[in-house]
Structure formats: structure tokens, C-alpha cells
Design an enzyme around this catalytic site. Structure first.
Site, PDB file in Angstrom:
ATOM      1  N   HIS A   1     142.647 146.835  41.658  1.00 56.38           N
ATOM      2  CA  HIS A   1     142.814 147.677  42.859  1.00 56.38           C
ATOM      3  C   HIS A   1     143.590 146.673  44.153  1.00 56.38           C
ATOM      4  O   HIS A   1     143.486 145.604  44.028  1.00 56.38           O
ATOM      5  CB  HIS A   1     141.490 147.713  42.374  1.00 56.38           C
ATOM      6  CG  HIS A   1     141.431 148.707  44.379  1.00 56.38           C
ATOM      7  ND1 HIS A   1     140.904 148.162  45.169  1.00 56.38           N
ATOM      8  CD2 HIS A   1     141.108 149.894  44.126  1.00 56.38           C
ATOM      9  CE1 HIS A   1     140.949 149.194  46.109  1.00 56.38           C
ATOM     10  NE2 HIS A   1     141.246 150.367  45.531  1.00 56.38           N
TER      11      HIS A   1
ATOM     12  N   ARG B   1     142.525 145.859  46.334  1.00 55.81           N
ATOM     13  CA  ARG B   1     141.886 144.848  47.590  1.00 55.81           C
ATOM     14  C   ARG B   1     141.260 144.149  46.362  1.00 55.81           C
ATOM     15  O   ARG B   1     140.985 142.861  47.653  1.00 55.81           O
ATOM     16  CB  ARG B   1     140.766 146.042  48.139  1.00 55.81           C
ATOM     17  CG  ARG B   1     140.366 146.328  49.084  1.00 55.81           C
ATOM     18  CD  ARG B   1     139.391 146.403  49.912  1.00 55.81           C
ATOM     19  NE  ARG B   1     138.802 145.295  50.034  1.00 55.81           N
ATOM     20  CZ  ARG B   1     136.840 145.123  50.738  1.00 55.81           C
ATOM     21  NH1 ARG B   1     136.744 146.173  50.787  1.00 55.81           N
ATOM     22  NH2 ARG B   1     136.890 143.567  50.778  1.00 55.81           N
ATOM     23  N   LYS B   2     141.966 143.430  45.364  1.00 58.65           N
ATOM     24  CA  LYS B   2     141.530 142.242  44.865  1.00 58.65           C
ATOM     25  C   LYS B   2     142.815 141.501  45.116  1.00 58.65           C
ATOM     26  O   LYS B   2     143.793 141.502  45.516  1.00 58.65           O
ATOM     27  CB  LYS B   2     141.074 143.373  43.044  1.00 58.65           C
ATOM     28  CG  LYS B   2     139.841 143.885  43.230  1.00 58.65           C
ATOM     29  CD  LYS B   2     139.335 143.611  43.210  1.00 58.65           C
ATOM     30  CE  LYS B   2     138.093 145.102  43.779  1.00 58.65           C
ATOM     31  NZ  LYS B   2     136.752 145.789  43.196  1.00 58.65           N
ATOM     32  N   ALA B   3     142.466 140.777  43.985  1.00 58.53           N
ATOM     33  CA  ALA B   3     143.128 139.627  44.373  1.00 58.53           C
ATOM     34  C   ALA B   3     145.108 140.008  44.116  1.00 58.53           C
ATOM     35  O   ALA B   3     146.090 139.130  44.225  1.00 58.53           O
ATOM     36  CB  ALA B   3     143.414 138.262  43.130  1.00 58.53           C
TER      37      ALA B   3
END
Ligand code: PLP
Length: 373
Positions: A182, A184-186
Site C-alpha cells: 500500500h 503508506r508502506k516502504a
């Protein structure tokens, strides 16, 4: 004078490399799960040092697939940290089993063996430690305990691609690991996820259930289970392949920005910065600080917004959310470490393009806001 631009919590780092990968997919005409998915699975599995990677549409569907592949169902219990995104527990509910919520250590936002051990019953099938915000939970003692009790460990590594624990990548320390891509992830594929495992039989079962329960033999399918369609598209896997090549560079830049935050916020009254425990390996999917009890965190969020800076809470204390209270009879505050983390955590903007100027602006604004709070 021009107004300062709005600083968002995260901004995806996508460019030419991702576009070129996607162009190849367009040119190939193969849009569903195909060679790019296979290559992306191999890249993630190799990074995680797992024998198998099974790409999915999200970490939520990765977690659901994991729980389904283990045939967890009615009458079963699964240990889930209370301080997490609801998906970690929802997938257990969706299988007809019960998520048993356990407290976390608010100093690391993660679950420890001490939180887990007393909550195991004869109905317990699995434990899902969450590697919160890019920091590994202290998993070795949990895995050793699980082996002794015959329980399965599913690592919720949604925030933890690149995270290490005593130098080993997370995701194959337990039996299964579940990752998110997603934005928002790394790294991101827009939406996407993956299950990693060393277990061949589980990998086969995960692949079967991902694709409607269909088994291909001699050129045709037979349907062996009531499976799902949790397949990733080759378009998204192509983005992920390019992102994986840049993972280390992105982590390094975020860690450099975190050092900047640490210098700029050193000694700030009212705030506690995240710690790195002895097992290290934090990749800072999010930079989450704790504010003192006396500070109104939500007021801080709105005052930061007035300064054109987006901040947010850390994550949720599930026991205090209406569904879990209603269904399982929890009362708000029953799990005090998680409740404190929910009420007092604050996520600051962090992404590779934030830059030293962005860090300075956020840190300066936070100093001003806390001086007033
Ligand atoms: C983001 C997240 C999820 C869900 O990931 P999706 O890919 O959005 O489904 C699950 N667990 C944790 C801990 C997360 O942070």
C-alpha cells in the site's frame, strides 16, 4: 512571500523505472498474474530469505489467505496484538475464529512473549506478531514458545519489507509472513501484498486458494477448494519490481531523515522518540513518537495541520473499537499499553522526498505547537 507547501504524511516515490516496467507489461498484452508477478515474488522471497513468495492484492488478503490455508475456523482462537490495523484481527473473524487481543509494550509498539504466553488456551491455533511501523517484534521467544505448544506463527510484516531482527530479515522467522505494498508502506504497487513461507505444502495451499481453489493439471483445472481470487496483476507487480530495486536506497534515505528528526527534536519536553531495541533493524515505515499524557494529541494534530503539516495517530487499539467491544465484551482501556499507545502516539511525515528542509519544518512546527500545548 509564498506560502509553505503542505507537507503530507507520505508521498510515493515513483518514477521512470516504474513506468518502463509497466510499459513492458502493456507491450506484452499480459495483464493478469504472469511473468512480472513471478519475478516480483522471486525478488521479495529472496530479500526475505524465504523459499516461496505468493503475491496477493493486499496484506489483508495475504493475511486472510494465510489463516485460510491453515484451516483456522469456528472454535479456534488466534492471538492478535491489540495495537494494530484492524485487518490483522478481521481476517480471523472472517474465518469464523476468534481473535484474542493481547496488550503490547508501548515503548516499542510491539507484542512480547510476556503479553502472549498467558493468553494461550487449548483452542489457540496461531499467533500473529505485528512488526509495528517497520520495527520487528521480539519474535525469537514467541517462535520458540509456539513450537513448544504446536502453534503456527504468522508474522504481520505489512510495514516491514526490509526490516531485520538481529540481522535476519523478518517474514520467514515464523511460519508465514504477510507484507503490504500500500502507498503508506516502504515500497508500493498502489495496492498489493505477499505471503512468504519456507513451507512447501503451505505454499501450494496458498497458491491454490489464491486462484479459486483451482489446480491445473494436464492443461485443465479441477477445483479442490472454495478459494478466492486474490491474484496480483502483472501491471502492479511490474511497479513492485522496480520498487524492490530501490528498496535499500529508500530505506537508507529514510533512516538519514530519522537521524535529522532525532537531532532536531532532542530534548523536546513532552515527546518521547522511538527506541531501537537490541535486535535493531528498524526501517521506519512510519516515524511514530509518544506525547506525554497531559498533552492533547488530537489538538497537536490540528495545530500541525494549521501549519500545513499532516500528522496522524499511530494506529488503533482494537479492543476499544465498536466492533470488538460489541462482539467480545471488551471495555475501553482493558489493554492499557495499547490504549496508551493509541491515545498518545503521533506519526510525523516521513518519505524519501521529504528532504532536510521538510524535517526542519516539521520539527520546528512541533516544537512551537508543544510549547503552546
Ligand atoms: C497496512 C497494514 C495492514 C493492511 O495492509 P493492506 O495492504 O492495506 O491490506 C495490515 N496490518 C498492518 C500492521 C498494517 O499496517
Amino acid at each position: 512571500m509564498t506560502a509553505d507547501p503542505f507537507i503530507r504524511l507520505v508521498a510515493p516515490d515513483l518514477g521512470e523505472a516504474e513506468l518502463r516496467e509497466v510499459e513492458q507489461v502493456f507491450a506484452s498484452g499480459h495483464l493478469t498474474q504472469g511473468p512480472k508477478v513471478e519475478a516480483f515474488e522471486a525478488a521479495v522471497a529472496s530479500r526475505v530469505e524465504a523459499a516461496h513468495g505468493i503475491a496477493t492484492t493486499s496484506a489483508t488478503t495475504a493475511l486472510h489467505l494465510a489463516v485460510a490455508a491453515l484451516e483456522i475456523g469456528p472454535g479456534d482462537e488466534v492471538i492478535v496484538p491489540d495495537f494494530t490495523f484492524p485487518a490483522t484481527a478481521n481476517v480471523v473473524v472472517q474465518q469464523g475464529a476468534r481473535p484474542v487481543l493481547v496488550d503490547v509494550d508501548p515503548a516499542t509498539f510491539t507484542v512480547t512473549l510476556a503479553n502472549v504466553a498467558g493468553m494461550v488456551t487449548e483452542k489457540t491455533r496461531a499467533i500473529i506478531p505485528v512488526h509495528a511501523f517497520g520495527l520487528a517484534a521480539d519474535v525469537d521467544p514467541i517462535v520458540a514458545f509456539a513450537r513448544e505448544k504446536g502453534l503456527t506463527v504468522i508474522e504481520d510484516a505489512a510495514c516491514a519489507i526490509g526490516t531485520t531482527y538481529h540481522g535476519r530479515p523478518v517474514g520467514a522467522i515464523g511460519d508465514l509472513g504477510c507484507f503490504s505494498f500500500h502507498p503508506r508502506k516502504a515500497i508500493t504497487t498502489g495496492e498489493g501484498g505477499m505471503v512468504t513461507t519456507d513451507n512447501q505444502a503451505l505454499a501450494d495451499r496458498l497458491r491454490l486458494l489464491r486462484n479459486h481453489g483451482g489446480l491445473r493439471a494436464a492443461g485443465r483445472f479441477t477445483f479442490e477448494a472454495a478459494g478466492f481470487n486474490y491474484r496480483m496483476s502483472d501491471i502492479l507487480a511490474a511497479i513492485g519490481l522496480a520498487q524492490m530495486r530501490r528498496l535499500d536506497a529508500m530505506i537508507a534515505e529514510k533512516r538519514r531523515l530519522v537521524d535529522g528528526y532525532r537531532s532536531a527534536l532532542a530534548g523536546l519536553a513532552g515527546a518521547t522518540l522511538p527506541i531501537e531495541p537490541i535486535w535493531g533493524g528498524h526501517v521506519y515505515q512510519s516515524f511514530v513518537i509518544m506525547l506525554d499524557d497531559a498533552i492533547d494529541r488530537d489538538l497537536v494534530i490540528s495545530r500541525m495541520r494549521a501549519r500545513e503539516i499532516e500528522t496522524t495517530l499511530g494506529t488503533y487499539a482494537l479492543h476499544a473499537e465498536p466492533f470488538f467491544r460489541r462482539t467480545y465484551g471488551y471495555r475501553v482501556g482493558d489493554l492499557p499499553g495499547s490504549w496508551a499507545a493509541y491515545r498518545h502516539s503521533l506519526t510525523l511525515p516521513l518519505y524519501p522526498g521529504l528532504g532536510d528542509g521538510g524535517v526542519a519544518r516539521v520539527a520546528g512546527a512541533l516544537r512551537d505547537v508543544l510549547a503552546q500545548a
